[in-house]
Design a protein around this motif. Structure first.
Motif, mmCIF file in Angstrom:
data_model
loop_
_atom_site.group_PDB
_atom_site.id
_atom_site.type_symbol
_atom_site.label_atom_id
_atom_site.label_comp_id
_atom_site.label_asym_id
_atom_site.label_seq_id
_atom_site.Cartn_x
_atom_site.Cartn_y
_atom_site.Cartn_z
ATOM 1 N N TRP A 6 0.804 -1.218 0.000
ATOM 2 C CA TRP A 6 0.000 0.000 0.000
ATOM 3 C C TRP A 6 0.842 1.275 0.000
ATOM 4 C CZ3 TRP A 6 -0.895 3.607 4.142
ATOM 5 C CH2 TRP A 6 -1.925 4.507 3.887
ATOM 6 N N VAL A 95 -9.477 -0.758 3.973
ATOM 7 C CA VAL A 95 -8.346 -1.114 3.127
ATOM 8 C C VAL A 95 -8.482 -2.526 2.594
ATOM 9 C CG1 VAL A 95 -5.845 -1.438 3.068
ATOM 10 C CG2 VAL A 95 -6.822 0.513 4.291
ATOM 11 N N ALA A 103 -7.585 2.220 -3.104
ATOM 12 C CA ALA A 103 -6.986 2.672 -1.842
ATOM 13 C C ALA A 103 -5.763 3.531 -2.107
ATOM 14 C CB ALA A 103 -6.613 1.469 -0.974
ATOM 15 N N TYR A 301 -4.507 2.120 8.562
ATOM 16 C CA TYR A 301 -3.418 2.654 7.755
ATOM 17 C C TYR A 301 -3.479 4.180 7.816
ATOM 18 C CZ TYR A 301 -2.912 -2.056 5.892
ATOM 19 O OH TYR A 301 -2.704 -3.411 5.764
#
Length: 327
Positions: A6, A95, A103, A301
């Protein structure tokens, strides 16, 4: 989806994302202020020495004796770099459930928007010098406290007066002269001339109270909120006096640059005249800090942004204002 998938690309590119968006946005700080970028320290200080006086004219051709004077300090001005932060978080479920690209795009767009908002943050912070510079009780942005060093804690400018003072609140030079740089009049050709004389004639003296030429030290600008655009344009851009049938020339035609600043809109009748990049300095301390990380407790996150800015008002002689709020 792991944090590595990510955030890796975002970490590498985040600074470029921010700077691209920042540079694409036009602010007023670089136009109005002297700007400096600092990479060390938590504050800056500027102590003015009282400049040499004019040279003494001797009465006879054989008189070459010199009168010696000790140099002395003027006022000290300070700027402490202040912290500005923001953050964004996506919870674990968001997420895991949304497509990976979505995302990533979401956070990328948010990081880019920080670049725009950093420019706006600079302008908003810088505008407080003008919007609150007339407060007789002062304003917190003028304070300079760093650790145990309380350089300025009276919420006023370097000489313990508001940045913009009216005739009932005079400031005193080191030489003992008294001055003010604020009026309480609307904007038109006549009042612009009055403030022009106040800044560049009545206040054009150094700390010894000797004449100086401030008007030639840079570009003179009329700074105003959007609500005063018509009045400002008429006062400066009209070649002839507005509303006069005799074709009298406007003596202030193009005498100064027009700078419309939308972030002054809260004070709709306040306007300012000064020399750009003189008497005021804006500081950018280092580069923006961006972090991507995962909250181990919640699994969320997160991304955070931190920047540091400061400004210093160090010489009233270059600026004047009218209808500047007093509180």
């Amino acid at each position: 989806m792991s944090i590595a998938n990510w955030a890796k690309g975002l970490v590498e590119n985040s600074y470029d994302f921010i700077i691209d968006a920042y540079d694409a946005t036009k602010g007023k700080v670089d136009e109005i202020y002297e700007t400096k970028t600092k990479t060390q320290g938590g504050y800056d200080q500027r102590t003015s020495w009282i400049a040499a006086g004019v040279l003494e004219q001797k009465t006879g051709p054989d008189d070459m004796n010199v009168t010696y004077r000790r140099p002395s300090e003027g006022f000290s001005a300070y700027s402490v770099y202040r912290n500005f932060t923001d953050g964004v978080a996506l919870n674990l479920t968001e997420v895991e459930d949304m497509p990976k690209n979505k995302a990533t795009d979401l956070i990328t767009d948010h990081v880019k928007s920080w670049g725009v908002k950093m420019r706006t943050t600079e302008d908003r912070f810088a505008a407080s010098l003008f919007r609150r510079g007339g407060f007789t009780e002062g304003y917190a942005d003028f304070n300079a406290v760093y650790g145990s060093n309380n350089f300025v804690t009276n919420s006023l400018a370097y000489d313990s007066k508001p940045a913009f003072t009216r005739a009932d609140n005079l400031r005193t030079s080191k030489g003992g002269g008294t001055y003010h740089n604020a009026l309480a009049v609307g904007l038109n050709v006549t009042t612009l001339g009055t403030l022009y004389d106040r800044v560049f004639v009545e206040n054009a003296y150094d700390e010894r109270d000797e004449e100086i030429e401030t008007a030639s030290m840079g570009t003179i600008a009329l700074v105003f909120p959007p609500q005063l655009r018509r009045a400002a344009t008429q006062a400066v851009e009209s070649e002839y006096l507005p509303g006069v049938d005799t074709n009298d020339v406007n003596p202030l035609y193009k005498a100064c640059k027009l700078v419309e600043w939308s972030l002054l809109r809260a004070n709709a009748t306040a306007w300012y005249l000064g020399v750009l990049k003189q008497g005021i300095t804006f500081y950018r301390r280092g580069v923006p800090q961006i972090r991507f990380f995962r909250d181990e407790d919640s699994g969320a996150y997160k991304a955070s942004a931190r920047v540091r800015y400061g400004w210093m008002f160090w010489n009233f002689r270059f600026w004047g204002g009218s209808n500047v709020p007093l509180s």
